[in-house]
Design a protein around this motif. Structure first.
Motif, short mmCIF file in Angstrom:
data_model
loop_
_atom_site.label_atom_id
_atom_site.label_comp_id
_atom_site.label_asym_id
_atom_site.label_seq_id
_atom_site.Cartn_x
_atom_site.Cartn_y
_atom_site.Cartn_z
N VAL A 17 -73.65 5.46 -57.45
CA VAL A 17 -74.74 4.95 -56.53
C VAL A 17 -75.91 5.83 -56.46
O VAL A 17 -75.62 7.05 -56.42
N GLY A 18 -77.18 5.23 -56.96
CA GLY A 18 -78.33 6.05 -56.96
C GLY A 18 -78.67 6.51 -58.32
O GLY A 18 -79.74 7.04 -58.64
N THR A 58 -59.26 9.84 -68.68
CA THR A 58 -60.36 9.82 -67.86
C THR A 58 -61.24 10.87 -67.84
O THR A 58 -60.87 11.99 -68.13
N VAL A 59 -62.52 10.68 -68.13
CA VAL A 59 -63.29 11.67 -67.87
C VAL A 59 -64.29 11.76 -66.49
O VAL A 59 -64.74 10.82 -66.09
N GLN A 60 -64.11 12.79 -65.93
CA GLN A 60 -64.95 12.96 -64.60
C GLN A 60 -66.07 13.76 -64.80
O GLN A 60 -66.20 14.78 -65.19
N VAL A 61 -67.17 12.99 -64.45
CA VAL A 61 -68.46 13.40 -64.67
C VAL A 61 -69.36 13.06 -63.37
O VAL A 61 -69.31 12.12 -63.01
N SER A 62 -69.82 14.07 -62.68
CA SER A 62 -70.57 14.00 -61.66
C SER A 62 -72.12 13.59 -61.97
O SER A 62 -72.76 14.60 -62.68
N LEU A 63 -72.58 12.19 -61.97
CA LEU A 63 -73.76 12.14 -62.33
C LEU A 63 -74.87 12.82 -61.44
O LEU A 63 -76.01 12.97 -61.89
N ALA A 64 -74.44 13.14 -60.20
CA ALA A 64 -75.41 14.13 -59.43
C ALA A 64 -75.44 15.45 -59.98
O ALA A 64 -76.64 16.11 -59.55
N GLY A 65 -74.61 15.92 -60.59
CA GLY A 65 -74.69 17.25 -61.13
C GLY A 65 -74.84 17.56 -62.36
O GLY A 65 -74.63 18.69 -62.94
N THR A 67 -76.58 16.34 -66.25
CA THR A 67 -77.67 15.76 -67.28
C THR A 67 -77.23 14.62 -67.65
O THR A 67 -75.90 14.51 -67.95
N ASN A 68 -78.08 13.86 -68.44
CA ASN A 68 -77.65 12.45 -69.29
C ASN A 68 -76.97 13.04 -70.35
O ASN A 68 -75.99 12.55 -70.67
N GLU A 69 -77.41 14.27 -70.99
CA GLU A 69 -76.93 14.69 -72.16
C GLU A 69 -75.43 15.32 -71.91
O GLU A 69 -74.60 15.07 -72.90
N GLN A 70 -75.31 16.05 -70.99
CA GLN A 70 -73.95 16.56 -70.41
C GLN A 70 -73.00 15.38 -70.07
O GLN A 70 -71.70 15.54 -70.82
N ALA A 71 -73.37 14.19 -69.51
CA ALA A 71 -72.75 13.08 -69.49
C ALA A 71 -72.17 12.47 -70.51
O ALA A 71 -71.00 12.16 -70.83
#
Length: 89
Positions: A17-18, A58-65, A67-71
């Protein structure tokens, strides 16, 4: 040279979300990274016989924390591990 046909890459996004607008650019970048890594690691190898598909972890990536490149790199790494397991089986 490895001749590999990937018909489907799955990506499930939860709790974005967001950050919905970031999903497509991240996915496209993850695909670019995956392609480059496959070319680097398997360019001089013949395709192995098909083995049953294995789902990547499963890959846990917090989009809030992240960058696009890291994700994108985290996603590409998971896809690459799943493909490598299949090719090396």
């Amino acid at each position: 040279m490895l001749d590999l046909h990937i018909s489907l890459l799955r990506l499930q996004v939860e709790n974005a979300v967001g950050h919905e607008h970031r999903v497509q650019p991240i996915t496209l970048r993850a695909t670019e990274i995956l392609t480059a890594r496959l070319q680097q690691e398997y360019q001089d190898r013949d395709a192995a016989p098909a083995t049953p598909a294995q789902a990547p972890p499963t890959v846990q990536v917090s989009l809030a924390g992240a960058t696009n490149e890291q994700a994108a790199r985290a996603i590409a790494a998971a896809w690459l591990r799943a493909i490598a397991l299949r090719l090396e089986a």
